[in-house]
Write an enzyme that holds these catalytic residues in place. Structure first.
Site, PDB file in Angstrom:
ATOM      1  N   LYS A  50     -19.014 -13.353 -52.493  1.00  0.00           N
ATOM      2  CA  LYS A  50     -18.037 -13.824 -53.481  1.00  0.00           C
ATOM      3  C   LYS A  50     -16.741 -14.298 -52.810  1.00  0.00           C
ATOM      4  O   LYS A  50     -16.254 -15.384 -53.093  1.00  0.00           O
ATOM      5  CB  LYS A  50     -17.706 -12.706 -54.496  1.00  0.00           C
ATOM      6  CG  LYS A  50     -18.905 -12.235 -55.316  1.00  0.00           C
ATOM      7  CD  LYS A  50     -18.511 -11.226 -56.394  1.00  0.00           C
ATOM      8  CE  LYS A  50     -18.030  -9.893 -55.859  1.00  0.00           C
ATOM      9  NZ  LYS A  50     -19.087  -9.044 -55.262  1.00  0.00           N
ATOM     10  N   ARG A 105     -16.585  -6.955 -64.171  1.00  0.00           N
ATOM     11  CA  ARG A 105     -17.681  -6.144 -63.644  1.00  0.00           C
ATOM     12  C   ARG A 105     -18.339  -5.303 -64.732  1.00  0.00           C
ATOM     13  O   ARG A 105     -19.292  -4.576 -64.443  1.00  0.00           O
ATOM     14  CB  ARG A 105     -17.145  -5.199 -62.580  1.00  0.00           C
ATOM     15  CG  ARG A 105     -17.204  -5.741 -61.158  1.00  0.00           C
ATOM     16  CD  ARG A 105     -16.451  -4.759 -60.275  1.00  0.00           C
ATOM     17  NE  ARG A 105     -16.962  -4.648 -58.946  1.00  0.00           N
ATOM     18  CZ  ARG A 105     -16.512  -5.349 -57.905  1.00  0.00           C
ATOM     19  NH1 ARG A 105     -15.590  -6.266 -58.065  1.00  0.00           N
ATOM     20  NH2 ARG A 105     -17.006  -5.141 -56.699  1.00  0.00           N
ATOM     21  N   ARG A 127     -20.016  -5.902 -41.690  1.00  0.00           N
ATOM     22  CA  ARG A 127     -18.608  -6.037 -42.066  1.00  0.00           C
ATOM     23  C   ARG A 127     -17.847  -4.744 -41.759  1.00  0.00           C
ATOM     24  O   ARG A 127     -16.671  -4.776 -41.410  1.00  0.00           O
ATOM     25  CB  ARG A 127     -18.505  -6.374 -43.558  1.00  0.00           C
ATOM     26  CG  ARG A 127     -17.083  -6.721 -43.995  1.00  0.00           C
ATOM     27  CD  ARG A 127     -17.042  -7.265 -45.405  1.00  0.00           C
ATOM     28  NE  ARG A 127     -17.253  -6.215 -46.399  1.00  0.00           N
ATOM     29  CZ  ARG A 127     -17.335  -6.433 -47.711  1.00  0.00           C
ATOM     30  NH1 ARG A 127     -17.245  -7.668 -48.180  1.00  0.00           N
ATOM     31  NH2 ARG A 127     -17.519  -5.441 -48.544  1.00  0.00           N
ATOM     32  N   ARG A 177     -13.670  -1.635 -43.479  1.00  0.00           N
ATOM     33  CA  ARG A 177     -13.370  -1.217 -44.857  1.00  0.00           C
ATOM     34  C   ARG A 177     -13.955   0.165 -45.124  1.00  0.00           C
ATOM     35  O   ARG A 177     -15.115   0.418 -44.832  1.00  0.00           O
ATOM     36  CB  ARG A 177     -13.968  -2.241 -45.833  1.00  0.00           C
ATOM     37  CG  ARG A 177     -12.894  -3.074 -46.516  1.00  0.00           C
ATOM     38  CD  ARG A 177     -13.492  -4.152 -47.345  1.00  0.00           C
ATOM     39  NE  ARG A 177     -14.220  -3.630 -48.511  1.00  0.00           N
ATOM     40  CZ  ARG A 177     -14.680  -4.396 -49.480  1.00  0.00           C
ATOM     41  NH1 ARG A 177     -14.496  -5.704 -49.427  1.00  0.00           N
ATOM     42  NH2 ARG A 177     -15.335  -3.873 -50.486  1.00  0.00           N
ATOM     43  N   ARG A 217     -22.443   1.816 -54.529  1.00  0.00           N
ATOM     44  CA  ARG A 217     -21.956   0.548 -55.090  1.00  0.00           C
ATOM     45  C   ARG A 217     -23.110  -0.298 -55.622  1.00  0.00           C
ATOM     46  O   ARG A 217     -22.976  -0.954 -56.661  1.00  0.00           O
ATOM     47  CB  ARG A 217     -21.146  -0.216 -54.042  1.00  0.00           C
ATOM     48  CG  ARG A 217     -19.757   0.410 -53.835  1.00  0.00           C
ATOM     49  CD  ARG A 217     -19.148   0.088 -52.488  1.00  0.00           C
ATOM     50  NE  ARG A 217     -18.962  -1.325 -52.266  1.00  0.00           N
ATOM     51  CZ  ARG A 217     -18.880  -1.885 -51.053  1.00  0.00           C
ATOM     52  NH1 ARG A 217     -18.973  -1.134 -49.966  1.00  0.00           N
ATOM     53  NH2 ARG A 217     -18.690  -3.175 -50.935  1.00  0.00           N
TER      54      ARG A 217
END
Ligand code: ATP
Ligand code: MG
Length: 190
Positions: free
Chosen positions: A14, A89, A128, A134, A145
């Site tokens: 996204k 969401r 990532r 993160r 998630r």
């Protein structure tokens, strides 16, 4: 450009495609994940609340998110179109977005759905984690998630279908291909 809602699972790209779309069409960009991470970094009350949810792979409560979204939207220059990245969401967020825009005589524009298989998503997010560090990109939280996405967010695809604005793009192994398909579609809009 019309407003664009970019929709997909964690790691579906996204943010990546939003940046490319912004560069090509020069519109506004609201990433609710980035807004929340900035609040955490700045140590605000909102950031403290958000951190508990994010680190646990859960969604921030709808009322809070809807308020943040409206404030962020109103802070952007009007008339150029906005890309909504990471919002809505939940069905409640989608209804609130539609109403918020209608109150301003704007509309939702188009929804771009990114479909990517779960193995690819997991690999990207673990990668990532190494590159960006993160806190929520660890295997345990990623699995939570994904579950939250399937239970609370994925049903929204049918909601957008009913609104008549759902456009689906499926990962076939190349970012360039994906981008070409998305641009070809966006070029057909005013
Ligand atoms: P990616 O950015 O790779 O697509 P993602 O969708 O998991 O991954 P973000 O959109 O950055 O990442 O969101 C990170 C976290 O921020 C979410 O897991 C959630 O806790 C919180 N969050 C972001 N947007 C919302 C929202 N609209 N409603 C509730 N919580 C949100
Ligand atoms: Mg993102």
């Amino acid at each position: 450009m019309k407003n664009i809602i970019i929709f997909g699972a964690p790691g579906s790209g996204k943010g990546t495609y939003s940046d490319e779309i912004v560069e090509k069409y020069g519109m506004g960009h609201i990433s609710t994940g980035d807004v929340l991470r900035a609040e955490i970094k700045n140590g605000t009350e909102l950031g403290k609340t958000a951190k508990g949810y994010i680190d646990n792979g859960q969604l921030i409560p709808d009322e809070l998110m809807i308020d943040i979204l409206a404030k962020t939207y109103d802070s952007l220059p009007a008339g150029k179109g906005v890309i909504f990245d990471g919002f809505p969401r939940t069905i409640a967020q989608a209804e609130a977005l539609k109403q918020m825009l209608a109150e301003r005589k704007h509309d939702m524009g188009v929804m771009i759905e990114l479909v990517v298989d779960e193995d690819t998503l997991m690999k990207r997010l673990l990668n990532r984690a190494i590159e960006q560090g993160r806190a929520d990109d660890n295997e345990e939280t990623i699995k939570k998630r994904f579950a939250v996405y399937h239970n609370q967010t994925e049903p929204l695809a049918a909601w957008f279908q009913k609104e008549g604005i759902r456009h689906t793009f499926t990962w076939e192994g190349s970012k360039e291909q994906m981008l070409a398909n998305i641009f070809a579609f966006l070029d057909t809009l005013k």
